[in-house]
Enzyme design. Structure first.
Site, PDB file in Angstrom:
ATOM      1  N   ILE A 206       0.683  -1.222   0.057  1.00 13.07           N
ATOM      2  CA  ILE A 206       0.298  -0.029  -0.026  1.00 13.07           C
ATOM      3  C   ILE A 206       1.015   1.253   0.021  1.00 13.07           C
ATOM      4  O   ILE A 206       1.781   1.390   0.852  1.00 13.07           O
ATOM      5  CB  ILE A 206      -1.010   0.098   1.209  1.00 13.07           C
ATOM      6  CG1 ILE A 206      -1.615  -1.285   1.315  1.00 13.07           C
ATOM      7  CG2 ILE A 206      -1.968   1.173   1.078  1.00 13.07           C
ATOM      8  CD1 ILE A 206      -2.295  -1.177   2.917  1.00 13.07           C
ATOM      9  N   HIS A 207       0.763   2.017  -0.922  1.00 14.31           N
ATOM     10  CA  HIS A 207       1.203   3.256  -0.953  1.00 14.31           C
ATOM     11  C   HIS A 207       0.588   4.676  -1.656  1.00 14.31           C
ATOM     12  O   HIS A 207       1.102   5.499  -1.281  1.00 14.31           O
ATOM     13  CB  HIS A 207       2.831   3.200  -1.482  1.00 14.31           C
ATOM     14  CG  HIS A 207       2.727   3.257  -3.029  1.00 14.31           C
ATOM     15  ND1 HIS A 207       2.468   2.290  -3.598  1.00 14.31           N
ATOM     16  CD2 HIS A 207       2.827   4.200  -3.959  1.00 14.31           C
ATOM     17  CE1 HIS A 207       2.375   2.390  -5.100  1.00 14.31           C
ATOM     18  NE2 HIS A 207       2.648   3.748  -5.310  1.00 14.31           N
TER      19      HIS A 207
END
Length: 345
Positions: A206-207
């Site tokens: 996740i980013h």
């Protein structure tokens, strides 16, 4: 006379994409590459390790622009890139993807009337709330050579009136993946290091700002992953920025093993041996397909529509996959050589 190509990179995905193209430019024999690192990803785990593992030559210029908001970062990059371009006088400026480094390189070159070549041109999520979408649209509209990974990307450009200088070359990430798997098989100890058995775990990353900037949305993503972690253990190499936001929000996910950010070879081997991938990363969606691992995209849209249509990827809001088939658009692993040839021509 040799041709000079000034390559602008700044973030982890760009280091990876630039590796096979840099090798192809060097092999061409009549092209001199000037590598410029904007500094967008600056710590060793997100930058230096990729240059080492992928045998990319050290940057000729490191602008050290980082830890700023979108506007300030892009403006500072523009200023410094313009200085470098004036000094180097390249024949081409080569950009990759959809980051602040990409749009800064495109705009600086365009204002100096230096031709721009964009790798991964024509991708569209059609979500203008994403900064990446704004970056890729702006970059495409000032580029002279548009190097498309898919036929859908070519069609997207045509709808926007861009038809000159457009080429379907395939995907550089396929070039990288083919080489990385064999290298990782010999060098990576990621499975042993974390006590993992092939095909018994999933990988998550996740980013994206759309998932991390809103605490409620980040909590929703973590809850979704925690639910999947009840069936299949999840290993999540965590972006430093996401780790800080999770700690700030007090999120302590169940069923998820958080590990350090990984170099490319370790990440490739971890993905290659996984049972599934859960990600908001555009690059990892494709890499999952290259490794023939099913993927769930933690977003409401994707620019890599081929992966969804071919049944290897689905949005997290969709209950099941389409029938599975191979994707021919990404090429045969010779994309980088095509790019070098087009630049030389």
């Amino acid at each position: 006379m040799s041709l000079s190509v000034l390559t602008v990179v700044g973030a982890r995905p760009q280091f990876i994409k630039a590796a096979p193209v840099s090798h192809a430019l060097a092999a061409h024999g009549n092209i001199r590459e000037i590598l410029v690192h904007t500094g967008q990803h600056f710590d060793a785990a997100m930058s230096d390790v990729f240059f080492q593992e992928l045998d990319i030559p050290p940057p000729a210029h490191n602008l050290e622009v980082n830890s700023l908001g979108h506007g300030a970062m892009t403006g500072r990059m523009l200023e410094k890139l313009e200085e470098v371009m004036i000094a180097e006088k390249p024949d081409w400026v080569l950009i990759y993807g959809d980051t602040n480094s990409t749009v800064a390189g495109a705009l600086a070159a365009a204002k100096l009337h230096i031709p721009v070549a964009h790798v991964e041109a024509g991708l569209r999520s059609f979500n203008r709330k994403m900064p990446e979408e704004i970056n890729r649209v702006m970059a495409d509209h000032v580029s002279n050579l548009l190097l498309c990974p898919t036929r859908t990307a070519v069609a997207n450009l045509a709808r926007e009136g861009i038809t000159h200088g457009v080429h379907h070359v395939g995907d550089v990430m396929y070039d990288v993946t083919i080489a990385a798997v064999e290298r990782a098989r010999e060098r990576s100890d990621i499975l042993t290091r974390h006590g993992l058995t092939p095909k018994t775990y999933a990988v998550a990353t996740i980013h994206r700002a759309e998932n991390t900037d809103d605490p409620a949305q980040l909590a929703k993503v973590i809850a979704w992953l925690s639910e999947r972690g009840k069936d299949t253990p999840i290993v999540m190499p965590l972006h430093p920025r996401t780790r800080k936001l999770m700690e700030k929000s007090g999120l302590n996910p169940a069923g998820i093993r958080i590990i350090e950010p990984l170099g490319y070879l370790d990440m490739a081997w971890l993905t290659h041996n996984s049972a599934a991938v859960f990600t908001d990363s555009g690059g990892l969606q494709k890499e999952a397909y290259f490794h023939r691992v099913p993927c769930v995209t933690l977003r409401d849209e994707t620019e890599w529509v081929e992966t969804v249509q071919a049944g290897w990827n689905r949005l997290w809001s969709v209950p099941d996959y389409e029938p599975r088939r191979d994707i021919t658009d990404y090429g045969t692993g010779a994309c980088s050589a095509k790019i070098a040839t087009l630049l030389a021509a």
